[in-house]
Design a protein around this motif. Structure first.
Motif, PDB file in Angstrom:
ATOM      1  N   ASN A   1      -2.143  -9.166   7.083  1.00 22.30           N
ATOM      2  CA  ASN A   1      -0.851  -8.313   7.245  1.00 22.30           C
ATOM      3  C   ASN A   1      -1.242  -6.824   7.603  1.00 22.30           C
ATOM      4  OD1 ASN A   1      -1.955  -8.154   4.522  1.00 22.30           O
ATOM      5  ND2 ASN A   1      -0.231  -6.476   4.232  1.00 22.30           N
ATOM      6  N   ALA A   2      -2.264  -6.476   7.450  1.00 18.47           N
ATOM      7  CA  ALA A   2      -2.759  -4.979   7.790  1.00 18.47           C
ATOM      8  C   ALA A   2      -4.293  -4.825   8.263  1.00 18.47           C
ATOM      9  CB  ALA A   2      -2.575  -4.018   6.725  1.00 18.47           C
ATOM     10  N   GLY A   3      -5.397  -5.416   7.581  1.00 18.75           N
ATOM     11  CA  GLY A   3      -6.447  -5.598   8.075  1.00 18.75           C
ATOM     12  C   GLY A   3      -6.615  -5.948   9.605  1.00 18.75           C
ATOM     13  N   ASN A   4      -7.450  -5.610  10.338  1.00 20.19           N
ATOM     14  CA  ASN A   4      -7.278  -6.057  11.722  1.00 20.19           C
ATOM     15  C   ASN A   4      -8.414  -5.818  12.648  1.00 20.19           C
ATOM     16  OD1 ASN A   4      -6.987  -3.457  13.617  1.00 20.19           O
ATOM     17  ND2 ASN A   4      -6.092  -3.064  11.689  1.00 20.19           N
ATOM     18  N   ILE A   5      -8.686  -6.695  13.973  1.00 15.76           N
ATOM     19  CA  ILE A   5      -9.218  -6.330  14.966  1.00 15.76           C
ATOM     20  C   ILE A   5      -8.535  -6.234  16.057  1.00 15.76           C
ATOM     21  CG2 ILE A   5     -11.695  -7.139  13.867  1.00 15.76           C
ATOM     22  CD1 ILE A   5     -11.232  -9.534  15.977  1.00 15.76           C
ATOM     23  N   GLY A   6      -6.850  -6.455  15.991  1.00 11.42           N
ATOM     24  CA  GLY A   6      -6.157  -6.339  16.998  1.00 11.42           C
ATOM     25  C   GLY A   6      -5.123  -5.176  16.927  1.00 11.42           C
ATOM     26  N   GLY A   7      -5.707  -4.180  16.136  1.00 10.90           N
ATOM     27  CA  GLY A   7      -4.830  -2.861  15.903  1.00 10.90           C
ATOM     28  C   GLY A   7      -5.906  -1.646  16.206  1.00 10.90           C
ATOM     29  N   GLY A   8      -5.627  -0.696  15.367  1.00  9.74           N
ATOM     30  CA  GLY A   8      -6.255   0.376  15.570  1.00  9.74           C
ATOM     31  C   GLY A   8      -6.468   1.213  14.292  1.00  9.74           C
ATOM     32  N   GLY A   9      -7.021   2.459  14.521  1.00 10.89           N
ATOM     33  CA  GLY A   9      -7.226   3.498  13.393  1.00 10.89           C
ATOM     34  C   GLY A   9      -7.927   4.509  13.341  1.00 10.89           C
ATOM     35  N   PHE A  10      -8.122   5.244  12.532  1.00 10.39           N
ATOM     36  CA  PHE A  10      -8.662   6.492  12.322  1.00 10.39           C
ATOM     37  C   PHE A  10     -10.071   6.451  11.238  1.00 10.39           C
ATOM     38  CE2 PHE A  10      -4.575   8.176  13.363  1.00 10.39           C
ATOM     39  CZ  PHE A  10      -4.910   8.289  14.837  1.00 10.39           C
ATOM     40  N   MET A  11     -11.310   6.920  11.307  1.00  8.64           N
ATOM     41  CA  MET A  11     -12.094   7.207  10.359  1.00  8.64           C
ATOM     42  C   MET A  11     -12.818   8.485  10.249  1.00  8.64           C
ATOM     43  SD  MET A  11     -15.975   5.197  10.354  1.00  8.64           S
ATOM     44  CE  MET A  11     -15.215   3.567   9.974  1.00  8.64           C
TER      45      MET A  11
ATOM     46  N   LEU B   1       4.103 -13.338   3.583  1.00  8.26           N
ATOM     47  CA  LEU B   1       4.047 -14.464   4.314  1.00  8.26           C
ATOM     48  C   LEU B   1       5.546 -14.960   4.323  1.00  8.26           C
ATOM     49  CD1 LEU B   1       0.738 -16.379   4.043  1.00  8.26           C
ATOM     50  CD2 LEU B   1       1.402 -15.291   6.164  1.00  8.26           C
ATOM     51  N   GLU B   2       6.055 -15.167   3.301  1.00  5.89           N
ATOM     52  CA  GLU B   2       7.512 -15.720   3.028  1.00  5.89           C
ATOM     53  C   GLU B   2       8.465 -14.775   3.703  1.00  5.89           C
ATOM     54  OE1 GLU B   2      10.691 -18.136   2.102  1.00  5.89           O
ATOM     55  OE2 GLU B   2       8.550 -18.592   2.095  1.00  5.89           O
ATOM     56  N   VAL B   3       8.204 -13.408   3.365  1.00  5.44           N
ATOM     57  CA  VAL B   3       9.250 -12.279   3.725  1.00  5.44           C
ATOM     58  C   VAL B   3       9.254 -12.481   5.327  1.00  5.44           C
ATOM     59  CG1 VAL B   3       9.555  -9.886   3.953  1.00  5.44           C
ATOM     60  CG2 VAL B   3       9.177 -10.922   1.654  1.00  5.44           C
ATOM     61  N   GLU B   4       8.018 -12.537   5.906  1.00  2.30           N
ATOM     62  CA  GLU B   4       8.077 -12.546   7.284  1.00  2.30           C
ATOM     63  C   GLU B   4       7.892 -13.603   8.380  1.00  2.30           C
ATOM     64  OE1 GLU B   4       7.902  -9.338   8.829  1.00  2.30           O
ATOM     65  OE2 GLU B   4       7.835  -8.103   6.925  1.00  2.30           O
TER      66      GLU B   4
ATOM     67  N   ASN C   1       0.520  -1.625  12.398  1.00  2.00           N
ATOM     68  CA  ASN C   1       1.902  -1.013  12.317  1.00  2.00           C
ATOM     69  C   ASN C   1       2.474  -1.709  11.217  1.00  2.00           C
ATOM     70  OD1 ASN C   1       3.763   0.937  12.655  1.00  2.00           O
ATOM     71  ND2 ASN C   1       4.870  -0.161  14.320  1.00  2.00           N
ATOM     72  N   LEU C   2       3.577  -2.550  11.397  1.00  2.00           N
ATOM     73  CA  LEU C   2       4.344  -3.160  10.219  1.00  2.00           C
ATOM     74  C   LEU C   2       3.594  -4.427   9.870  1.00  2.00           C
ATOM     75  CD1 LEU C   2       7.809  -3.322  11.736  1.00  2.00           C
ATOM     76  CD2 LEU C   2       6.756  -1.503  10.432  1.00  2.00           C
ATOM     77  N   ASN C   3       4.043  -5.281   8.554  1.00  2.00           N
ATOM     78  CA  ASN C   3       3.374  -6.239   8.252  1.00  2.00           C
ATOM     79  C   ASN C   3       3.020  -7.385   9.233  1.00  2.00           C
ATOM     80  OD1 ASN C   3       2.617  -6.067   5.387  1.00  2.00           O
ATOM     81  ND2 ASN C   3       4.743  -6.151   4.850  1.00  2.00           N
ATOM     82  N   PHE C   4       1.791  -7.859   9.527  1.00  2.56           N
ATOM     83  CA  PHE C   4       1.365  -8.818  10.344  1.00  2.56           C
ATOM     84  C   PHE C   4       1.571  -8.357  11.857  1.00  2.56           C
ATOM     85  CE2 PHE C   4       2.500 -10.908   6.569  1.00  2.56           C
ATOM     86  CZ  PHE C   4       1.281 -11.633   6.322  1.00  2.56           C
TER      87      PHE C   4
END
Length: 589
Positions: free
Chosen positions: A99-109, A202-205, A421-424
């Motif tokens: 829902n949040a961890g990713n290799i299809g998103g982005g971020g900062f370190m 998963l149920e919510v989304e 961004n949002l869940n998943f």
């Protein structure tokens, strides 16, 4: 009700602690694998601590999933440094925290390199594709089309995570990229048990996720999302990770993965092309820096708004005797809320991608500007948001996200926040890759004055432009004492990230809390608009009444933030994973 009694309402694990019960460490989502110290340690004034943090003598990892945390600790034990462990955690979370961890998103370190004493901010935020334009989410009448920037292929920004993690690994790590990706490959290939927390999400989304065949194939069993206890196996993601391990980031940005992402876009009217993916660049930036009561604060600069406004708010709050006013008191919360309003008003006007717009960071974080803002705060009365406009810092110029913190035995520390961004994210898996794609384009200002999914209002500084990075609230932060890391922290939570991170710093510096006590404290938030003081349950009713008498519109809403904090003391590393997320864990050795 005093503030410690109020905290006892936050979770069953914390409640049990407050009642004096003995719980297994695992039931609190905290674990530690520490060798017995050679001599007795003087710990955190245990007699004064309401909650006790996890301790470790050499290295520590704090993340939002126990499996990812263990991956990081294992990397440290094998001789990797904090960056190696952080990169391994980042790839592992892409598997176990979809829902949040990713290799299809982005971020900062944000990295503190002990050998050089250097602090660096690594920007791997998503970018708008070449064909993106400022009116792409408006209809023929100039109105924002609902959910176009959230749950369609037009919502997806060019992902930066793989480039960012690989950059950090190559420049600051000790091991190979293949070494640190291997645990994530194993987790994706063999699968892991779905927790009640993930099953609930998963149920919510499910309605958003069920739209796409490739997404259903991973996260559904028949026509229903996976339930707690089911195994989540993602063979396609394992194969994508194998390609990245073997060929580096080019596998993602120029290889088969890039082709499949572009094909996914082409089938559904998305904008990202193979040329866009090839054009993605990581940027190293100078962290935004400030001081607070003798401590040095280093955090993420624009296109994050987080670091800038954390330092801006701390500069203002340093003019108030918070320690004497007391934690969770009406007086403290009042001046914090008034300071938050002033900062978020400035955010709406000035913050954006510094490669496209001039951001007056020096003015916003100057002490002179803070002095002017502090004069606007009435200590007895709330100022309506309608009476607050963005200030003029120029004269002073001279949710779903996840955070993890890592420290090693050489003095290196890493704070990382990344997101879909949002869940998943968009809910869209690029067919054949197993990769969930972000919906970060919603973080741009679709139209000046129109709120995004988090209720944040933006202007021209954050308008959509090709290859521009959207404004973010992500705030990976390191606090130094006498030039050495003292606190590593950050949080998910959209617009609440900034205030959650700031409150964590204040908890430690002003109120002498440890990471466990700070994580269990009720949080408050004000973002200028809407004009409401958001609080978590657990705040004393007497305090709420006093705030209302001051003119605040107090609203109790769901919990805010899920901090992952490590504190570095002479007696060792002390950390805690926020009890708001039962899957989170802190561990060390």
């Amino acid at each position: 009700m005093n503030r410690f009694a109020a905290r006892c309402r936050l979770s069953s694990a914390v409640l049990a602690l407050c009642a004096g019960l003995s719980l297994p460490v695992a039931s609190m989502a905290q674990t530690v694998t520490a060798a017995p110290p050679a001599q007795p340690l003087v710990r955190y004034d245990i007699g004064d601590s309401i909650f006790t943090p996890v301790w470790a003598g050499r290295g520590m990892v704090s993340s939002e999933h126990r499996l990812a945390t263990q991956v990081g600790v294992d990397i440290l034990k094998k001789g990797g440094n904090a960056v190696d462990a952080a990169v391994a955690v980042g790839f592992a979370l892409a598997v176990v925290l979809p829902n949040a961890g990713n290799i299809g998103g982005g971020g900062f370190m944000v990295v503190h390199d002990a050998a050089s004493g250097k602090d660096v901010a690594i920007d791997f935020r998503e970018m708008a594709p070449a064909k993106a334009g400022r009116d792409m989410y408006l209809d023929g009448q100039g109105k924002v089309v609902a959910e176009r920037s959230l749950y369609t292929h037009l919502a997806v920004g060019i992902p930066g995570t793989v480039a960012g993690l690989a950059h950090a690994q190559a420049k600051y790590g000790k091991l190979t990229l293949a070494d640190v990706i291997a645990p994530a490959i194993r987790l994706a290939e063999e699968g892991f048990e779905v927790s009640p927390q993930l099953a609930g999400l998963l149920e919510v989304e499910k309605d958003h996720l069920a739209k796409w065949d490739a997404t259903r194939a991973i996260f559904f069993k028949g026509d229903q999302p996976l339930r707690a206890g089911d195994m989540l196996v993602n063979k396609d993601l394992a194969e994508s990770l194998k390609q990245i391990a073997a060929n580096g980031p080019k596998a993602f940005y120029e290889g088969t993965i890039a082709t499949r992402i572009a094909e996914e876009m082409g089938r559904h009217g998305g904008l990202i092309t193979t040329d866009d993916l090839k054009a993605y660049k990581v940027v190293e930036r100078e962290p935004v820096a400030g001081s607070y009561r003798g401590y040095t604060v280093k955090s993420m600069p624009p296109p994050s708004s987080g670091g800038t406004h954390i330092i801006q708010m701390l500069n203002v709050l340093e003019r108030f005797p918070l320690k004497d006013m007391g934690s969770d008191s009406a007086r403290t919360i009042h001046v914090m809320a008034e300071t938050m309003k002033l900062a978020y008003a400035d955010r709406s006007e000035y913050l954006g991608d510094p490669d496209f717009t001039k951001v007056p960071v020096k003015g916003l974080t100057s002490r002179g500007y803070a002095e002017e803002l502090a004069k606007k705060i009435d200590p007895e009365k709330a100022t309506p948001a309608s009476g607050i406009k963005p200030g003029k810092p120029q004269p002073y110029e001279s949710d779903q996200t996840t955070h993890f913190s890592v420290a090693d035995d050489q003095g290196n520390v890493v704070a990382t926040t990344y997101t879909l961004n949002l869940n998943f994210g968009s809910g869209i898996v690029a067919a054949g890759t197993g990769i969930l794609l972000n919906n970060e384009m919603d973080d741009f200002s679709a139209k000046p004055g129109v709120p995004n999914a988090f209720g944040l209002v933006g202007g021209d500084a954050n308008a959509i432009q090709p290859y521009k990075r959207p404004l973010s609230s992500m705030s990976p932060t390191i606090v130094l004492k006498d030039g050495k890391p003292w606190l590593i922290t950050g949080s998910p939570g959209g617009s609440r990230i900034i205030t959650t991170t700031m409150e964590t710093i204040i908890d430690h510096i002003d109120f002498g809390m440890n990471p466990a006590e700070s994580a269990a404290s009720p949080r408050v938030h004000h973002q200028w608009t809407p004009d409401e003081l958001r609080v978590e349950k657990g705040l004393s009713p007497d305090t709420v009444t006093l705030l209302q008498q001051m003119g605040h519109k107090v609203v109790v809403k769901p919990t805010m933030g899920r901090t992952q904090t490590i504190q570095v003391l002479p007696t060792g590393l002390y950390g805690y994973s926020d009890p708001r997320n039962p899957d989170g864990a802190t561990a060390g050795y």
